[in-house]
Design a protein around this motif. Structure first.
Motif, mmCIF file in Angstrom:
data_model
loop_
_atom_site.group_PDB
_atom_site.id
_atom_site.type_symbol
_atom_site.label_atom_id
_atom_site.label_comp_id
_atom_site.label_asym_id
_atom_site.label_seq_id
_atom_site.Cartn_x
_atom_site.Cartn_y
_atom_site.Cartn_z
ATOM 1 N N ARG A 114 5.790 -4.072 0.955
ATOM 2 C CA ARG A 114 5.916 -4.009 2.594
ATOM 3 C C ARG A 114 7.175 -4.230 3.183
ATOM 4 N NH1 ARG A 114 2.762 -7.857 -0.146
ATOM 5 N NH2 ARG A 114 0.464 -7.421 0.243
ATOM 6 N N GLU B 296 -3.105 -1.968 4.495
ATOM 7 C CA GLU B 296 -1.954 -2.497 4.442
ATOM 8 C C GLU B 296 -1.027 -1.259 4.697
ATOM 9 O OE1 GLU B 296 1.137 -5.193 4.766
ATOM 10 O OE2 GLU B 296 -0.643 -5.937 3.583
ATOM 11 N N SER B 297 0.094 -1.379 5.561
ATOM 12 C CA SER B 297 1.281 -0.248 5.691
ATOM 13 C C SER B 297 2.295 -0.495 4.615
ATOM 14 C CB SER B 297 1.649 -0.196 6.840
ATOM 15 O OG SER B 297 0.608 0.041 7.870
ATOM 16 N N ALA C 38 6.356 6.585 4.093
ATOM 17 C CA ALA C 38 5.567 5.291 4.442
ATOM 18 C C ALA C 38 3.939 5.909 4.281
ATOM 19 C CB ALA C 38 5.688 5.033 5.956
ATOM 20 N N GLY C 39 3.236 4.733 3.969
ATOM 21 C CA GLY C 39 1.717 5.039 3.598
ATOM 22 C C GLY C 39 0.945 3.709 4.118
ATOM 23 N N ARG C 40 -0.328 4.112 3.870
ATOM 24 C CA ARG C 40 -1.389 2.971 4.161
ATOM 25 C C ARG C 40 -2.294 3.177 2.830
ATOM 26 N NH1 ARG C 40 -6.099 3.046 6.641
ATOM 27 N NH2 ARG C 40 -6.101 5.305 7.149
ATOM 28 N N LEU D 4 -3.302 5.996 -1.374
ATOM 29 C CA LEU D 4 -2.385 5.614 -0.303
ATOM 30 C C LEU D 4 -2.614 7.033 0.698
ATOM 31 C CD1 LEU D 4 0.795 4.359 -1.965
ATOM 32 C CD2 LEU D 4 -1.038 3.013 -0.953
ATOM 33 N N GLN D 5 -2.548 6.798 1.923
ATOM 34 C CA GLN D 5 -2.516 7.994 2.954
ATOM 35 C C GLN D 5 -1.133 7.993 3.587
ATOM 36 O OE1 GLN D 5 -4.909 7.737 6.574
ATOM 37 N NE2 GLN D 5 -5.724 9.674 5.863
ATOM 38 N N TRP D 6 -0.463 9.078 3.572
ATOM 39 C CA TRP D 6 0.850 9.156 4.221
ATOM 40 C C TRP D 6 0.654 8.717 5.725
ATOM 41 C CZ3 TRP D 6 3.695 8.860 0.238
ATOM 42 C CH2 TRP D 6 3.340 9.515 -0.848
ATOM 43 N N ALA D 7 1.617 8.164 6.158
ATOM 44 C CA ALA D 7 1.453 7.461 7.591
ATOM 45 C C ALA D 7 2.180 8.776 8.627
ATOM 46 C CB ALA D 7 2.664 6.461 7.820
ATOM 47 N N HIS D 8 2.947 9.433 7.941
ATOM 48 C CA HIS D 8 3.597 10.610 8.832
ATOM 49 C C HIS D 8 3.182 12.138 7.946
ATOM 50 C CE1 HIS D 8 5.580 7.699 11.115
ATOM 51 N NE2 HIS D 8 5.999 7.095 9.982
#
Length: 110
Positions: free
Chosen positions: A21, A51-52, A69-71, A89-93
């Motif tokens: 985190r 969670e990010s 960054a991922g979620r 995890l999925q990339w945030a961007h």
């Protein structure tokens, strides 16, 4: 039938990762597979779904860590090591120059 949006790559050499985190202690892990949409990471860190997280990916010992960054989108128990979990995890961007560089690293390094 379910069809994936992108091709997963199983690294030939281990891709190490520090994951955590923002502003808190990190856990160490290894990337099991990776794509331009996200990654599966094995770690003994504890993170809830949604969670990010910030990841520092090391594709090669000679390269600087790549920050992404991922979620967390799913969690599974891992048989790889006691106490380890597999995190989807999925990339945030998924657009922009940072993501373009990540795509390059996946195709060139792995």
């Amino acid at each position: 039938m379910f069809e994936r949006a992108s091709v997963r790559v199983n690294p030939k050499i281990p891709v190490r990762v520090e994951i955590g985190r923002p502003g808190q202690a990190t856990a160490l892990g290894v990337v099991s597979n990776i794509s331009d949409q996200g990654a599966c990471v094995v770690t003994d860190g504890q993170f809830p779904i949604g969670e990010s997280l910030v990841l520092h990916l090391v594709f090669s010992p000679d390269d600087q860590p790549f920050q992404a960054a991922g979620r967390v989108v799913w969690i599974r128990t891992s048989g790889d090591a006691p106490g380890a979990q597999r995190y989807g995890l999925q990339w945030a961007h998924r657009t922009g120059p940072q993501h373009a560089r990540l795509r390059e690293m996946i195709t060139e390094e792995l």
